[in-house]
Design a protein around this motif. Structure first.
Motif, PDB file in Angstrom:
ATOM      1  N   GLY A 130     -11.524   9.582   2.827  1.00 61.64           N
ATOM      2  CA  GLY A 130     -10.553   8.870   3.745  1.00 61.64           C
ATOM      3  C   GLY A 130      -9.888   7.724   2.980  1.00 61.64           C
ATOM      4  O   GLY A 130      -8.743   7.532   3.492  1.00 61.64           O
ATOM      5  N   ARG A 131     -10.444   7.094   2.259  1.00 60.95           N
ATOM      6  CA  ARG A 131      -9.908   6.197   1.468  1.00 60.95           C
ATOM      7  C   ARG A 131      -8.807   6.476   0.581  1.00 60.95           C
ATOM      8  O   ARG A 131      -7.508   5.879   0.419  1.00 60.95           O
ATOM      9  CB  ARG A 131     -10.546   5.176   0.663  1.00 60.95           C
ATOM     10  N   ILE A 132      -8.830   7.737  -0.007  1.00 65.48           N
ATOM     11  CA  ILE A 132      -7.731   8.411  -0.603  1.00 65.48           C
ATOM     12  C   ILE A 132      -6.638   8.898   0.376  1.00 65.48           C
ATOM     13  O   ILE A 132      -5.336   8.547  -0.204  1.00 65.48           O
ATOM     14  CB  ILE A 132      -8.439   9.556  -1.396  1.00 65.48           C
ATOM     15  N   VAL A 133      -6.945   9.117   1.582  1.00 66.07           N
ATOM     16  CA  VAL A 133      -5.898   9.385   2.351  1.00 66.07           C
ATOM     17  C   VAL A 133      -5.114   8.443   2.834  1.00 66.07           C
ATOM     18  O   VAL A 133      -3.852   8.295   2.850  1.00 66.07           O
ATOM     19  CB  VAL A 133      -6.548  10.497   3.411  1.00 66.07           C
ATOM     20  N   GLY A 134      -5.891   7.200   2.989  1.00 67.40           N
ATOM     21  CA  GLY A 134      -5.228   6.119   3.716  1.00 67.40           C
ATOM     22  C   GLY A 134      -4.988   6.336   4.987  1.00 67.40           C
ATOM     23  O   GLY A 134      -4.918   7.274   5.662  1.00 67.40           O
ATOM     24  N   ARG A 135      -4.394   5.064   5.456  1.00 69.10           N
ATOM     25  CA  ARG A 135      -3.985   4.992   6.818  1.00 69.10           C
ATOM     26  C   ARG A 135      -2.747   5.636   7.174  1.00 69.10           C
ATOM     27  O   ARG A 135      -1.816   5.546   6.329  1.00 69.10           O
ATOM     28  CB  ARG A 135      -3.869   3.537   7.538  1.00 69.10           C
ATOM     29  N   ASN A 136      -2.729   6.911   8.117  1.00 69.71           N
ATOM     30  CA  ASN A 136      -1.678   7.454   8.406  1.00 69.71           C
ATOM     31  C   ASN A 136      -1.272   8.300   7.216  1.00 69.71           C
ATOM     32  O   ASN A 136      -0.210   8.880   7.037  1.00 69.71           O
ATOM     33  CB  ASN A 136      -0.429   6.803   8.880  1.00 69.71           C
ATOM     34  N   ILE A 145      -2.334   8.936   0.130  1.00 72.01           N
ATOM     35  CA  ILE A 145      -2.175  10.457  -0.477  1.00 72.01           C
ATOM     36  C   ILE A 145      -0.657  10.554  -0.641  1.00 72.01           C
ATOM     37  O   ILE A 145      -0.377  11.371  -1.645  1.00 72.01           O
ATOM     38  CB  ILE A 145      -2.753  11.199   0.272  1.00 72.01           C
ATOM     39  N   ARG A 146       0.092  10.158   0.256  1.00 72.02           N
ATOM     40  CA  ARG A 146       1.487  10.512   0.113  1.00 72.02           C
ATOM     41  C   ARG A 146       2.362   9.651  -1.110  1.00 72.02           C
ATOM     42  O   ARG A 146       2.979  10.254  -1.780  1.00 72.02           O
ATOM     43  CB  ARG A 146       2.246  10.187   1.411  1.00 72.02           C
ATOM     44  N   ALA A 147       1.893   8.579  -1.288  1.00 71.43           N
ATOM     45  CA  ALA A 147       2.210   7.741  -2.309  1.00 71.43           C
ATOM     46  C   ALA A 147       1.765   8.281  -3.574  1.00 71.43           C
ATOM     47  O   ALA A 147       2.819   8.414  -4.654  1.00 71.43           O
ATOM     48  CB  ALA A 147       1.904   6.302  -2.233  1.00 71.43           C
ATOM     49  N   PHE A 148       0.562   8.841  -3.870  1.00 68.92           N
ATOM     50  CA  PHE A 148       0.007   9.277  -4.811  1.00 68.92           C
ATOM     51  C   PHE A 148       0.905  10.625  -5.229  1.00 68.92           C
ATOM     52  O   PHE A 148       0.975  10.886  -6.415  1.00 68.92           O
ATOM     53  CB  PHE A 148      -1.495   9.635  -4.839  1.00 68.92           C
TER      54      PHE A 148
END
Length: 512
Positions: A215-221, A225-228
């Protein structure tokens, strides 16, 4: 008186002087005449001597002239005798030639008569031969052309059998000698260069300490993960795999940077877009240093010096490139060492083989946007950065895309095959393995006359059973070469594949 005496004395003196002078003149004249007479006598003597000598010379000249005249007359007489004898000899030869010409004319006349008789008999024989041929054709019910074709077919079949036997004999002898020498060189090279490590498999699975980390890797919304993914240029797959996420990217270097960055973020715990960008930038710089160090270490291990920094950097990228599970940088170093051993044994240029073995697969480190095969683009890249032309040819020709111009190119090709084909060097998944075996058998079964085919030795050999009534020995040799050529053109495989055609002839009869 005194004066008279003085005059007398003077007169006496003068008279004496005159007398002495007259006497001297007379004596001088007498002496002059004597001298003149002596000179005349000497002149007369000289003239007389000269006349005597002239007479002697004249006599001698007349004697010599007479002698020369006599010798000349003798030589002329001898020449006339020689000419006379030569004329007689020529006349005799002319007579003999005339006699020979007469005899030849007589023989020619006789030969002409015989030739006419022979021509007549030859015509009779030709007529009899034509009659016999017609009679034979009538008896055999076969024309001369048919008999000729049948004879040629029999001769061709026998010649093909002999040729197949000779070919097999020559190939067997050459193969026995060549394999013996090649086996010694290759075995020595493998024993001296064999490495203890097996092929590495680059992983893109990142382990997680717990499920909450997903969940922390995915992040809010999904912002983390998009930034990564945008910064790293990879796809991060978060699925049901317990305590793990998968990084997917066709670029192995970018995938490795992303893996390192994600592991660092997970260890640090601070996962947000700004920190993700910072960590990725730092890991990219660290990766550049690692690539440079890996390339330098590979060049040092292979013993190749003086390479351009860009070549060293590209060489380091092969550390994260694999082929059938075999690490390409380790494969390049191993190929260089194998090539050095074989080049030293064969008396070739060791340094050309060393550099060619190390750089032969450098094209695999190029970006996917570069068009062309890895051999062609690798050769072009090395040529631009000052690599020796002989080494460039080794790189471009190790897959026979260009002509091999040196024995070092052949050695590097063999070293490449040995490194890829040795036990434990490569591995592939079960599905690809089965597909390759099926493809081998399908290629073999596509040829006419093949009854069965079996791919054995993990796809390193295909054995083909043929129908003996459809394929003879010569055709078996051609079939093996045709199948091997088709396998080369249609399939991709490491090492080499042996094609064996087996033809069995059975003679069966029954006793009744």
């Amino acid at each position: 008186m005194n004066e008279l005496s003085s005059g007398m004395i003077i007169g006496l003196i003068i008279g004496n002087v005159i007398f002495i002078a007259a006497l001297s003149f007379g004596i001088s004249r007498l002496l002059f005449k004597n001298h003149i007479n002596q000179q005349k006598n000497k002149a007369n003597d000289l003239i007389q001597t000269a006349e005597e000598k002239a007479k002697e010379v004249e006599l001698e000249a007349r004697a010599k002239s007479l002698k020369v005249s006599q010798e000349t007359d003798a030589e002329i007489a001898r020449r006339r005798m020689d000419l006379s004898r030569e004329e007689e000899r020529l006349q005799k030869r002319r007579t003999e030639l005339d006699s020979r010409m007469d005899r030849l004319e007589q023989r020619e006349s006789a030969l002409n008569k015989r030739q006419s008789i022979i021509d007549k008999r030859a015509n009779e024989l030709d007529k009899k031969f034509e009659q016999q041929v017609l009679e034979l054709q009538r008896i055999a019910q076969m024309s001369m052309e048919d008999a000729h074709n049948e004879l040629l077919a029999v001769a061709e079949k026998e010649a093909q059998a002999d040729m197949a036997r000779i070919i097999r004999q020559i190939e067997a002898e050459a193969r026995a000698e060549g394999e013996k020498r090649a086996r010694e060189i290759i075995t020595d090279a493998i024993q001296r260069v064999a490495s203890e490590h097996v092929g590495e498999v680059t992983t893109s699975v990142v382990p997680l300490p717990n499920e909450e980390m997903k969940g922390r890797i995915v992040g809010r919304n999904g912002r983390n993960i998009r930034a990564f993914e945008q910064e790293a240029g990879v796809d991060v797959i978060v699925d049901d795999t317990p305590e793990a996420v998968t990084i997917s990217c066709f670029d192995s270097v970018r995938r490795e940077i992303a893996r390192r960055s994600l592991e660092r973020l997970i260890l640090d715990g601070r996962i947000h877009p700004a920190y993700i960008e910072k960590v990725l930038a730092e890991e990219t710089r660290e990766m550049e240093r690692d690539l440079q160090e890996a390339g330098e270490q590979a060049a040092y291990d292979a013993g190749v010096a003086g390479l351009h920094p860009e070549i060293i950097k590209k060489l380091g990228r092969l550390k994260y490139r694999t082929s059938y599970g075999q690490n390409q940088l380790a494969h390049s170093v191993e190929t260089a060492k194998l090539a050095v051993v074989m080049a030293a044994e064969l008396g070739a240029e060791v340094e050309v083989a060393r550099a060619g073995g190390l750089l032969h697969d450098i094209g695999k480190a190029m970006d996917h946007n570069v068009e062309g095969t890895h051999a062609a683009i690798g050769a072009e890249f090395c040529k631009r950065h000052g690599v020796n032309a002989a080494v460039v040819n080794v790189i471009s020709s190790h897959h026979h895309e260009t002509e091999q111009e040196s024995v070092e190119a052949v050695i590097v090709e063999a070293a490449d095959a040995i490194s890829g084909a040795r036990p434990g060097a490569r591995r592939e998944d079960l599905e690809q393995y089965i597909k390759r075996l099926k493809a081998l058998e399908e290629i073999a079964n596509s040829y006419k006359g093949v009854s069965q085919s079996y791919a054995i030795q993990a796809g390193r050999e295909v054995r083909i059973m043929v129908k003996p009534e459809d394929i003879d020995d010569l055709a078996s040799t051609r079939l093996a070469r045709d199948i091997a050529k088709k396998v080369e053109e249609t399939m991709q495989y490491p090492g080499q594949i042996k094609v064996t055609v087996i033809r069995e002839t059975r003679a069966v009869d029954y006793a009744k």
